[in-house]
Design a protein around this motif. Structure first.
Motif, PDB file in Angstrom:
ATOM      1  N   ALA A   1     -27.043   2.573  15.340  1.00 20.31           N
ATOM      2  CA  ALA A   1     -27.139   1.541  14.300  1.00 20.31           C
ATOM      3  C   ALA A   1     -28.492   0.852  14.395  1.00 20.31           C
ATOM      4  CB  ALA A   1     -26.017   0.516  14.450  1.00 20.31           C
ATOM      5  N   GLN A   2     -29.223   0.805  13.282  1.00 17.64           N
ATOM      6  CA  GLN A   2     -30.531   0.154  13.234  1.00 17.64           C
ATOM      7  C   GLN A   2     -30.646  -0.657  11.953  1.00 17.64           C
ATOM      8  OE1 GLN A   2     -32.919   0.237  15.605  1.00 17.64           O
ATOM      9  NE2 GLN A   2     -31.940   1.739  16.950  1.00 17.64           N
TER      10      GLN A   2
ATOM     11  N   LEU B   1     -31.514  -6.438  21.529  1.00 18.85           N
ATOM     12  CA  LEU B   1     -30.843  -6.053  20.298  1.00 18.85           C
ATOM     13  C   LEU B   1     -31.508  -6.658  19.065  1.00 18.85           C
ATOM     14  CD1 LEU B   1     -27.102  -6.265  21.430  1.00 18.85           C
ATOM     15  CD2 LEU B   1     -28.709  -4.348  21.598  1.00 18.85           C
ATOM     16  N   SER B   2     -31.093  -6.166  17.909  1.00 14.50           N
ATOM     17  CA  SER B   2     -31.681  -6.571  16.624  1.00 14.50           C
ATOM     18  C   SER B   2     -31.651  -8.086  16.453  1.00 14.50           C
ATOM     19  CB  SER B   2     -30.909  -5.909  15.477  1.00 14.50           C
ATOM     20  OG  SER B   2     -31.379  -6.382  14.227  1.00 14.50           O
ATOM     21  N   ASP B   3     -32.781  -8.641  16.012  1.00 12.04           N
ATOM     22  CA  ASP B   3     -32.847 -10.089  15.794  1.00 12.04           C
ATOM     23  C   ASP B   3     -32.846 -10.471  14.323  1.00 12.04           C
ATOM     24  OD1 ASP B   3     -35.339  -9.141  15.161  1.00 12.04           O
ATOM     25  OD2 ASP B   3     -36.440 -10.727  16.191  1.00 12.04           O
TER      26      ASP B   3
ATOM     27  N   SER C   1     -27.215  -9.864  12.552  1.00 11.95           N
ATOM     28  CA  SER C   1     -26.231 -10.017  13.626  1.00 11.95           C
ATOM     29  C   SER C   1     -25.173  -8.924  13.591  1.00 11.95           C
ATOM     30  CB  SER C   1     -25.564 -11.393  13.548  1.00 11.95           C
ATOM     31  OG  SER C   1     -24.885 -11.554  12.312  1.00 11.95           O
ATOM     32  N   GLY C   2     -24.883  -8.382  12.405  1.00 12.13           N
ATOM     33  CA  GLY C   2     -23.918  -7.289  12.304  1.00 12.13           C
ATOM     34  C   GLY C   2     -24.437  -6.035  12.985  1.00 12.13           C
TER      35      GLY C   2
ATOM     36  N   ARG D   1     -24.893 -15.157  19.535  1.00 18.90           N
ATOM     37  CA  ARG D   1     -24.423 -16.407  20.124  1.00 18.90           C
ATOM     38  C   ARG D   1     -23.102 -16.236  20.854  1.00 18.90           C
ATOM     39  NH1 ARG D   1     -28.294 -20.193  20.853  1.00 18.90           N
ATOM     40  NH2 ARG D   1     -29.714 -20.164  19.067  1.00 18.90           N
ATOM     41  N   ARG D   2     -22.354 -15.211  20.499  1.00 25.78           N
ATOM     42  CA  ARG D   2     -21.082 -14.940  21.171  1.00 25.78           C
ATOM     43  C   ARG D   2     -20.862 -13.435  21.214  1.00 25.78           C
ATOM     44  NH1 ARG D   2     -16.233 -17.215  17.561  1.00 25.78           N
ATOM     45  NH2 ARG D   2     -15.084 -15.683  18.778  1.00 25.78           N
ATOM     46  N   LEU D   3     -20.108 -12.999  22.213  1.00 24.66           N
ATOM     47  CA  LEU D   3     -19.790 -11.584  22.359  1.00 24.66           C
ATOM     48  C   LEU D   3     -18.311 -11.392  22.088  1.00 24.66           C
ATOM     49  CD1 LEU D   3     -21.760 -10.527  25.579  1.00 24.66           C
ATOM     50  CD2 LEU D   3     -22.501 -10.439  23.193  1.00 24.66           C
TER      51      LEU D   3
END
Length: 253
Positions: A139-140, A165-167, A170-171, A201-203
């Motif tokens: 996923a990119q 990870l992507s900044d 968030s998806g 912000r959360r996992l």
């Protein structure tokens, strides 16, 4: 520097934690080791606005002060990993790896302002050899020129991994996180310590069996077959836009 009193406090807490852990260990329990993991985002590309040119020196000072077993670093240039390795008490006993981030526009490595390859790195203390594992996430974010990657080192007693990870989306970052903790971590046949800037912000949906620590923002240290003895934020003294994260783990080895 002011790190020494904090270090003594950390060591006292670790000793207390180890005593508590050892009290519950029986002769049939698996052996354990204490692993100190340090996660850093150094913003050292020279391109982003958070660049100061001082983050690597600050990271080296933190390594000297806290003597971690594992250091995971994001947003670094290739030579930064070499410089950080030299900060360990015995660099010859440190294994390291660097993974450049592909630039989707060129198909080549993303470059720092000085022309070096830009990416992520792992350093770990190990007397033996280490094996590098790396890959590009399925996923990119198509709007992001950086293709996000993951990097792991497996050594004699455990593995260490990192990612940034992507900044932008968030998806996409959540999908990348799920792949890392599912497909990648589960494929490594030993305890795994993961440090990285997840830009989340959360996992949610963390697989069972992983322990999680956070800097209260976007960075995390996770581990399999482990318990957390202590977690703390480290002062990066304005040299980057992220604090450091130091986590002490008791790992079933």
């Amino acid at each position: 520097m002011a790190a020494r009193p904090r270090r003594l406090g950390r060591l006292a807490a670790v000793v207390a934690g180890v005593v508590a852990v050892m009290a519950g260990i029986t002769a049939s329990s698996p052996p354990r080791i204490v692993v100190v993991a340090m996660q850093l985002n150094l913003c050292d590309s020279g391109i982003a606005g958070c660049f100061t040119g001082r983050a690597v020196a600050r990271a080296a000072a933190l390594i000297k002060a806290y003597a971690p077993d594992v250091v995971t670093v994001n947003e670094v240039c290739r030579d930064d990993v070499t410089m950080l390795r030299a900060a360990f008490p015995d660099p010859s006993a440190v294994r390291s790896a660097f993974q450049p981030v592909p630039d989707r526009r060129t198909g080549l490595a993303t470059r720092c302002r000085d022309g070096q390859e830009y990416g992520i790195g792992v350093l770990m203390r190990s007397a033996g050899t280490a094996t590098v594992h790396t890959g590009v996430f399925p996923a990119q974010d198509p709007a992001d020129p950086e293709k996000r990657v993951w990097l792991c080192l497996t050594a004699d007693r455990y593995a260490a991994c990192t990612t940034h990870l992507s900044d932008h989306d968030s998806g996409v970052a959540a999908s990348q996180r799920a792949y890392l903790l599912g497909a990648v971590v589960s494929s490594l046949p030993q305890p795994v310590v993961v440090g990285g800037d997840f830009n989340l912000r959360r996992l949610d949906g963390v697989p069972a069996g992983l322990v999680t620590s956070t800097d209260g923002g976007l960075q995390y240290v996770l581990a399999t077959q482990a318990t957390v003895l202590r977690a703390e934020r480290l002062d990066t003294a304005g040299t980057t836009d992220h604090p450091g994260l130091l986590v002490t783990l008791s790992v079933w080895s």
